[in-house]
Design a protein around this motif. Structure first.
Motif, PDB file in Angstrom:
ATOM      1  N   ASP A 182       0.825  -1.210   0.000  1.00 61.83           N
ATOM      2  CA  ASP A 182       0.000   0.000   0.000  1.00 61.83           C
ATOM      3  C   ASP A 182       0.859   1.260   0.000  1.00 61.83           C
ATOM      4  N   LYS A 183       1.993   1.218   0.678  1.00 57.99           N
ATOM      5  CA  LYS A 183       2.905   2.365   0.697  1.00 57.99           C
ATOM      6  C   LYS A 183       3.456   2.647  -0.693  1.00 57.99           C
ATOM      7  N   VAL A 184       3.799   1.586  -1.410  1.00 66.37           N
ATOM      8  CA  VAL A 184       4.309   1.764  -2.766  1.00 66.37           C
ATOM      9  C   VAL A 184       3.226   2.334  -3.675  1.00 66.37           C
ATOM     10  N   ASN A 185       2.013   1.792  -3.573  1.00 64.31           N
ATOM     11  CA  ASN A 185       0.913   2.310  -4.387  1.00 64.31           C
ATOM     12  C   ASN A 185       0.594   3.757  -4.045  1.00 64.31           C
ATOM     13  N   ALA A 186       0.663   4.093  -2.753  1.00 62.76           N
ATOM     14  CA  ALA A 186       0.400   5.474  -2.334  1.00 62.76           C
ATOM     15  C   ALA A 186       1.461   6.423  -2.889  1.00 62.76           C
ATOM     16  N   ALA A 187       2.713   5.969  -2.893  1.00 60.46           N
ATOM     17  CA  ALA A 187       3.792   6.806  -3.433  1.00 60.46           C
ATOM     18  C   ALA A 187       3.566   7.075  -4.917  1.00 60.46           C
ATOM     19  N   ILE A 188       3.074   6.074  -5.634  1.00 63.63           N
ATOM     20  CA  ILE A 188       2.795   6.255  -7.067  1.00 63.63           C
ATOM     21  C   ILE A 188       1.619   7.209  -7.267  1.00 63.63           C
ATOM     22  N   ASP A 189       0.572   7.022  -6.479  1.00 58.92           N
ATOM     23  CA  ASP A 189      -0.635   7.849  -6.626  1.00 58.92           C
ATOM     24  C   ASP A 189      -0.381   9.314  -6.287  1.00 58.92           C
ATOM     25  N   GLN A 190       0.514   9.571  -5.353  1.00 65.71           N
ATOM     26  CA  GLN A 190       0.756  10.929  -4.892  1.00 65.71           C
ATOM     27  C   GLN A 190       1.697  11.718  -5.798  1.00 65.71           C
ATOM     28  N   SER A 191       2.301  11.044  -6.759  1.00 69.54           N
ATOM     29  CA  SER A 191       3.253  11.716  -7.647  1.00 69.54           C
ATOM     30  C   SER A 191       2.747  11.672  -9.084  1.00 69.54           C
TER      31      SER A 191
END
Length: 312
Positions: A182-191
């Motif tokens: 989820d952290k990796v997906n969140a990092a992608i979504d936020q950038s």
């Protein structure tokens, strides 16, 4: 020992070899049982062909490795093992890696000295073996990087499944595993930049490699290596704990570092079937009780895989 090492070149001169007494005795036995007129070590079948060029004498490790890979891939439905990629694999590729990994094990110096044929005065052989098995900084960096990259590549599909809201893992470490994805997906979504590159698997591999730097892939489970919660460390003396997972002592259904995905289901189902077959035989009371306890543990794990199927 006076002998000739041909290695596909019959013009090589006869040489003298210093060997330890057990090796000399083994060679003497091999001389008596060998079917070949000039070779001490020869294949059992004189008509075996290599590269379609007729018969051969002696061992050819490359053929044995190719046969091993073909056999593993052909029996995957029975063993649950992953397919070995098609590639050119030869023994010398493993020598340094095997030595470094083996050197970390108890009493490995003696075993390595024998395997590497460092059969000389023990003190000198020890020094040679230690030097050969010492971790080289360049090797370690490359090896660790390749392990992390290989692990990350296998996580890409799970990352995409998690992005769709799927539960893709079970086991004691599943919550921590999901959090990492989820952290990796969140990092992608936020950038916006990362989102624009989402179709590039290399980006996801890089992010996953950074997030799961301590992930160890396994056939029966994945290990999110975290020394304080690793049950396998209980099998080691206190001064040796906390350095690396002891995979042979893994407790995948109980350790908080353990993660299971659908890729692991086959091997668990195979063990469950083996235990059921074993219980149909005549067993001593202690062995039956032990088998029943293990079956209950395995079925507790296989039941969790059903929850994964419901979410896929």
């Amino acid at each position: 020992m006076k002998s000739k090492e041909t290695k596909h070149d019959t013009s090589r001169p006869r040489q003298l070899w210093w060997v330890i007494e057990p090796a000399a005795k083994a060679i003497a036995v091999a001389e008596r049982v060998s079917w070949h007129e000039t070779h001490v070590f020869a294949s059992l079948n004189s008509t075996v062909s290599r590269n379609g060029q007729g018969g051969r004498a002696g061992f050819y490790a490359g053929l044995d490795i190719d046969f091993f890979i073909r056999t593993v891939n052909a029996t995957r439905h029975e063993t649950g093992l992953e397919e070995i990629p098609d590639a050119h694999v030869r023994p010398h590729m493993f020598r340094k890696t095997m030595s470094i990994i083996a050197s970390q094990e108890p009493d490995a110096e003696i075993a390595l000295g024998i395997q590497l044929k460092h059969a000389t005065t023990r003190a000198l052989a020890n020094r040679t073996t230690q030097q050969y098995g010492r971790i080289d900084s360049k090797w370690a960096k490359e090896f660790d990087t390749q392990l992390q990259t290989a692990a990350a590549q296998k996580l890409v599909a799970l990352l995409k499944g998690r992005r769709s809201g799927e539960t893709i893992a079970v086991g004691p470490g599943a919550a921590r595993f999901h959090d990492g994805l989820d952290k990796v997906n969140a990092a992608i979504d936020q950038s916006p930049t990362l989102r624009a590159q989402l179709a590039d698997d290399r980006l996801e591999i890089t992010l996953l490699r950074d997030e799961f730097a301590n992930l160890h892939l396994g056939t029966i489970n994945h290990c999110l290596w975290h020394a304080p919660t690793a049950q396998c460390q209980n099998q080691l003396p206190k001064e040796q704990r906390g350095k690396a997972p002891l995979l042979g002592a893994c407790q995948p259904s109980r350790c908080r570092n353990s993660v299971l995905t659908l890729a692991h289901e086959r091997i668990w189902r195979l063990e469950e079937a083996d235990l059921v077959r074993l219980l149909k035989m005549r067993l001593s009371k202690p062995l039956r009780e032990q088998t029943l306890a293990r079956l209950a543990e395995v079925r507790g794990t296989t039941a969790q895989f059903e929850t994964l199927k419901d979410t896929v």
